[in-house]
Motif scaffolding. Structure first.
Motif, PDB file in Angstrom:
ATOM      1  N   UNK A 282      38.185  30.904  50.619  1.00 60.95           N
ATOM      2  CA  UNK A 282      37.094  31.508  49.861  1.00 60.95           C
ATOM      3  C   UNK A 282      36.767  32.854  50.480  1.00 60.95           C
ATOM      4  N   UNK A 283      36.315  33.760  49.657  1.00 61.38           N
ATOM      5  CA  UNK A 283      35.935  35.100  50.102  1.00 61.38           C
ATOM      6  C   UNK A 283      34.594  35.447  49.467  1.00 61.38           C
ATOM      7  N   UNK A 284      33.631  35.776  50.295  1.00 58.86           N
ATOM      8  CA  UNK A 284      32.315  36.169  49.804  1.00 58.86           C
ATOM      9  C   UNK A 284      32.251  37.693  49.807  1.00 58.86           C
ATOM     10  N   UNK A 285      31.910  38.275  48.655  1.00 56.83           N
ATOM     11  CA  UNK A 285      31.863  39.737  48.546  1.00 56.83           C
ATOM     12  C   UNK A 285      30.773  40.274  49.470  1.00 56.83           C
ATOM     13  N   UNK A 286      31.040  41.263  50.092  1.00 58.31           N
ATOM     14  CA  UNK A 286      32.144  42.179  50.197  1.00 58.31           C
ATOM     15  C   UNK A 286      32.937  41.868  51.444  1.00 58.31           C
ATOM     16  N   UNK A 287      34.187  41.546  51.242  1.00 61.26           N
ATOM     17  CA  UNK A 287      35.059  41.211  52.367  1.00 61.26           C
ATOM     18  C   UNK A 287      36.500  41.569  52.021  1.00 61.26           C
TER      19      UNK A 287
ATOM     20  N   UNK B 212      43.804  32.537  41.474  1.00 60.99           N
ATOM     21  CA  UNK B 212      42.614  33.188  42.007  1.00 60.99           C
ATOM     22  C   UNK B 212      41.496  33.045  40.979  1.00 60.99           C
ATOM     23  N   UNK B 213      40.341  32.573  41.412  1.00 62.40           N
ATOM     24  CA  UNK B 213      39.134  32.615  40.580  1.00 62.40           C
ATOM     25  C   UNK B 213      38.247  33.636  41.247  1.00 62.40           C
ATOM     26  N   UNK B 214      38.038  34.755  40.590  1.00 65.73           N
ATOM     27  CA  UNK B 214      37.358  35.878  41.231  1.00 65.73           C
ATOM     28  C   UNK B 214      35.843  35.787  41.225  1.00 65.73           C
ATOM     29  N   UNK B 215      35.255  34.794  40.565  1.00 68.01           N
ATOM     30  CA  UNK B 215      33.787  34.734  40.503  1.00 68.01           C
ATOM     31  C   UNK B 215      33.287  33.296  40.546  1.00 68.01           C
TER      32      UNK B 215
ATOM     33  N   UNK C  36      30.062  42.148  43.267  1.00 62.18           N
ATOM     34  CA  UNK C  36      28.645  42.155  43.599  1.00 62.18           C
ATOM     35  C   UNK C  36      28.430  41.339  44.870  1.00 62.18           C
ATOM     36  N   UNK C  37      27.620  41.868  45.785  1.00 62.20           N
ATOM     37  CA  UNK C  37      27.360  41.177  47.050  1.00 62.20           C
ATOM     38  C   UNK C  37      27.062  39.707  46.812  1.00 62.20           C
ATOM     39  N   UNK C  38      27.731  38.846  47.578  1.00 63.96           N
ATOM     40  CA  UNK C  38      27.511  37.411  47.492  1.00 63.96           C
ATOM     41  C   UNK C  38      28.410  36.678  46.517  1.00 63.96           C
TER      42      UNK C  38
END
Length: 143
Positions: A121-126, A140-143, A104-106
């Protein structure tokens, strides 16, 4: 006595998998020459889906973080689709690969080193930066 020793042995998560140095393809050749068996990358808890791809192009379903890592046991890339919010421990991940963060975006995904420090860190969508290297990433913590 043996039961006592086995029961006291540390869990695999506490004894991290060896990390690769240099390109994965070179390592496979070196390990094969030395008679060392390669290990397939794994993740815990289990990914929603695991698949193999040829090449580096793959799709990532909406709502997932998809991580791509070289699997020397099959000489191809292995993709883990992460859907459920968790901290995932990686085993036998190394070398080049990548990820798509199509959550989900963000939504922020974090990538941790062996000391538990967030190193990316990666902010969706990337997507993963060019030349992404799994060597320093242990969780990895995906959320």
């Amino acid at each position: 006595m043996l039961t006592t020793l086995l029961g006291a042995a540390p869990a695999q998560a506490a004894d991290p998998a060896p990390r690769a140095v240099g390109s994965t393809e070179q390592q496979v050749g070196a390990h094969a020459e030395a008679g060392v068996l390669a290990n397939s990358p794994g993740i815990s808890p289990a990914a929603e889906r695991v698949r193999y791809i040829s090449g580096t192009t793959y799709s990532c379903p909406t709502g997932r973080l998809c991580a791509r890592v070289w699997d020397p046991t099959r000489s191809t890339y292995k993709v883990f689709d992460l859907y459920y919010c968790n901290t995932y421990s990686l085993s036998y991940w190394g070398g080049r690969g990548g990820f798509y963060n199509y959550q989900t975006d963000g939504t922020v995904a974090r990538f941790y080193n062996s000391s538990g420090t967030a190193v990316h860190t990666s902010i969706a969508r990337s997507t993963a930066p060019s030349g992404w290297n799994w060597d320093p990433i242990w969780k990895i913590k995906n959320c």
